[in-house]
Motif scaffolding. Structure first.
Motif, PDB file in Angstrom:
ATOM      1  N   ASP A   1      48.143  46.707  46.975  1.00  0.00           N
ATOM      2  CA  ASP A   1      47.814  47.154  45.615  1.00  0.00           C
ATOM      3  C   ASP A   1      46.956  46.103  44.917  1.00  0.00           C
ATOM      4  O   ASP A   1      45.963  46.427  44.252  1.00  0.00           O
ATOM      5  N   ASP A   2      47.345  44.828  45.061  1.00  0.00           N
ATOM      6  CA  ASP A   2      46.573  43.755  44.444  1.00  0.00           C
ATOM      7  C   ASP A   2      45.157  43.705  45.016  1.00  0.00           C
ATOM      8  O   ASP A   2      44.186  43.475  44.280  1.00  0.00           O
ATOM      9  N   LEU A   3      45.050  43.909  46.319  1.00  0.00           N
ATOM     10  CA  LEU A   3      43.739  43.899  46.953  1.00  0.00           C
ATOM     11  C   LEU A   3      42.861  45.016  46.394  1.00  0.00           C
ATOM     12  O   LEU A   3      41.677  44.811  46.085  1.00  0.00           O
ATOM     13  N   VAL A   4      43.446  46.207  46.247  1.00  0.00           N
ATOM     14  CA  VAL A   4      42.681  47.346  45.733  1.00  0.00           C
ATOM     15  C   VAL A   4      42.277  47.118  44.282  1.00  0.00           C
ATOM     16  O   VAL A   4      41.156  47.447  43.874  1.00  0.00           O
ATOM     17  N   VAL A   5      43.188  46.549  43.475  1.00  0.00           N
ATOM     18  CA  VAL A   5      42.846  46.250  42.083  1.00  0.00           C
ATOM     19  C   VAL A   5      41.661  45.279  42.031  1.00  0.00           C
ATOM     20  O   VAL A   5      40.735  45.439  41.214  1.00  0.00           O
ATOM     21  N   THR A   6      41.667  44.278  42.907  1.00  0.00           N
ATOM     22  CA  THR A   6      40.565  43.315  42.953  1.00  0.00           C
ATOM     23  C   THR A   6      39.265  44.009  43.338  1.00  0.00           C
ATOM     24  O   THR A   6      38.217  43.793  42.711  1.00  0.00           O
ATOM     25  N   ARG A   7      39.327  44.845  44.362  1.00  0.00           N
ATOM     26  CA  ARG A   7      38.144  45.625  44.758  1.00  0.00           C
ATOM     27  C   ARG A   7      37.652  46.473  43.596  1.00  0.00           C
ATOM     28  O   ARG A   7      36.449  46.545  43.323  1.00  0.00           O
ATOM     29  N   ARG A   8      38.573  47.116  42.918  1.00  0.00           N
ATOM     30  CA  ARG A   8      38.216  48.045  41.845  1.00  0.00           C
ATOM     31  C   ARG A   8      37.480  47.326  40.713  1.00  0.00           C
ATOM     32  O   ARG A   8      36.471  47.815  40.207  1.00  0.00           O
ATOM     33  N   VAL A   9      37.993  46.168  40.332  1.00  0.00           N
ATOM     34  CA  VAL A   9      37.356  45.398  39.261  1.00  0.00           C
ATOM     35  C   VAL A   9      35.949  44.975  39.676  1.00  0.00           C
ATOM     36  O   VAL A   9      34.973  45.166  38.930  1.00  0.00           O
ATOM     37  N   LEU A  10      35.837  44.390  40.858  1.00  0.00           N
ATOM     38  CA  LEU A  10      34.550  43.855  41.292  1.00  0.00           C
ATOM     39  C   LEU A  10      33.535  44.963  41.582  1.00  0.00           C
ATOM     40  O   LEU A  10      32.370  44.877  41.176  1.00  0.00           O
ATOM     41  N   GLU A  11      33.966  46.006  42.281  1.00  0.00           N
ATOM     42  CA  GLU A  11      33.012  47.056  42.649  1.00  0.00           C
ATOM     43  C   GLU A  11      32.603  47.904  41.455  1.00  0.00           C
ATOM     44  O   GLU A  11      31.471  48.413  41.407  1.00  0.00           O
ATOM     45  N   SER A  12      33.499  48.077  40.493  1.00  0.00           N
ATOM     46  CA  SER A  12      33.111  48.814  39.285  1.00  0.00           C
ATOM     47  C   SER A  12      32.009  48.064  38.543  1.00  0.00           C
ATOM     48  O   SER A  12      31.030  48.659  38.074  1.00  0.00           O
ATOM     49  N   ASP A  13      32.159  46.753  38.437  1.00  0.00           N
ATOM     50  CA  ASP A  13      31.138  45.955  37.774  1.00  0.00           C
ATOM     51  C   ASP A  13      29.827  45.999  38.555  1.00  0.00           C
ATOM     52  O   ASP A  13      28.737  46.113  37.962  1.00  0.00           O
ATOM     53  N   MET A  14      29.924  45.924  39.879  1.00  0.00           N
ATOM     54  CA  MET A  14      28.698  45.966  40.689  1.00  0.00           C
ATOM     55  C   MET A  14      28.018  47.326  40.605  1.00  0.00           C
ATOM     56  O   MET A  14      26.783  47.415  40.635  1.00  0.00           O
ATOM     57  N   ALA A  15      28.791  48.403  40.491  1.00  0.00           N
ATOM     58  CA  ALA A  15      28.190  49.728  40.319  1.00  0.00           C
ATOM     59  C   ALA A  15      27.461  49.812  38.983  1.00  0.00           C
ATOM     60  O   ALA A  15      26.389  50.419  38.878  1.00  0.00           O
ATOM     61  N   ASN A  16      28.046  49.194  37.949  1.00  0.00           N
ATOM     62  CA  ASN A  16      27.405  49.149  36.639  1.00  0.00           C
ATOM     63  C   ASN A  16      26.028  48.480  36.739  1.00  0.00           C
ATOM     64  O   ASN A  16      25.025  49.007  36.242  1.00  0.00           O
TER      65      ASN A  16
END
Length: 256
Positions: free
Chosen positions: A115-130
């Protein structure tokens, strides 16, 4: 590491290697990482003294000292004068380290570390998509569209689908230009991409739903909509993980 090696750490007879590793320090480090993560050596307690470890693994003090130095670099132990080598709490461990992360995932029945790994991915990849929605050139947008269209054709071939899935996410990350964030995500994913606990049981319906998320991300990037692209990535990563982790005995969470 043989059963006799493990028992020797608890005071049994001197073990022998079934097959002596080429790099003894790395092999001993890997074994001790596993034992620390499993709790065989709890936080705040000392590792067995050097003579015991030397006898346990049939190696010299030099090899043991090298292994302990590597453990210290990974944040698992702290060497204190007069107190020996103490095991540190999990909050001090380097969770980006390959051995530490792999051992922690293997030991965690609650899936909390994933879960922690996915949260980290989510934060970073959302910003990169932006950022990608603002910076991506036409060639990148064409590649994203081609990947999404191809994945629609691959929903019955989950192995090839997953290869294209990773290529889609990597294309978005490259378009952002954030090499550090991309490196963190790729490092984390490399530890879990081939594990059933992270990937779940691939099914056609899962691939179909996943690619709908990819298409929304692509459409927002193509529309030069940074906030929309970030939200589409956030939703896609969240929903895809919740579907994968919600097998028998795995309650749905990830509410952060």
């Amino acid at each position: 590491m043989t059963t006799s090696n493990r028992s020797a750490l608890n005071g049994s007879a001197t073990p022998t290697w079934t097959r002596r590793p080429t790099n003894l320090a790395q092999a001993i480090t890997a074994e001790l990482v596993t034992r620390i993560v499993q709790g065989a050596h709890p936080s705040g307690t000392p590792l067995p003294p050097e003579p015991v470890l030397c006898e346990t693994f049939s190696v010299s003090r030099t090899v043991i000292r090298e292994a302990v130095k590597i453990l210290q670099e990974k944040g698992l132990v702290q060497v204190r004068q007069g107190s020996g080598t103490l095991v540190t709490p999990p909050s001090s461990w380097d969770m980006l380290d390959e051995l530490v992360l792999a051992a922690t995932i293997a030991e965690d029945d609650t899936l909390a570390i994933l879960d922690d790994l996915v949260v980290t991915r989510r934060v970073l990849e959302s910003d990169m998509a932006n950022v990608a929605a603002r910076l991506a050139d036409e060639g990148t947008i064409d590649r994203l569209r081609a990947l999404v269209d191809r994945m629609d054709e691959l929903v019955d071939d989950h192995v090839t689908y997953q290869e294209h899935d990773r290529a889609f996410h990597d294309t978005v990350m490259q378009a952002s230009g954030n090499r550090i964030a991309r490196g963190v995500v790729r490092s984390l994913e490399s530890q879990v991409v081939n594990t059933a606990r992270y990937m779940g049981q691939p099914e056609r319906a899962m691939c179909v739903a996943s690619n709908q998320g990819h298409r929304r991300i692509y459409e927002r990037i193509a529309a030069r909509d940074p906030d929309g692209a970030a939200q589409a990535m956030f939703t896609h990563i969240t929903e895809a993980w919740l579907v994968r982790r919600s097998g028998p005995g795995s309650p749905t969470r990830l509410q952060r």
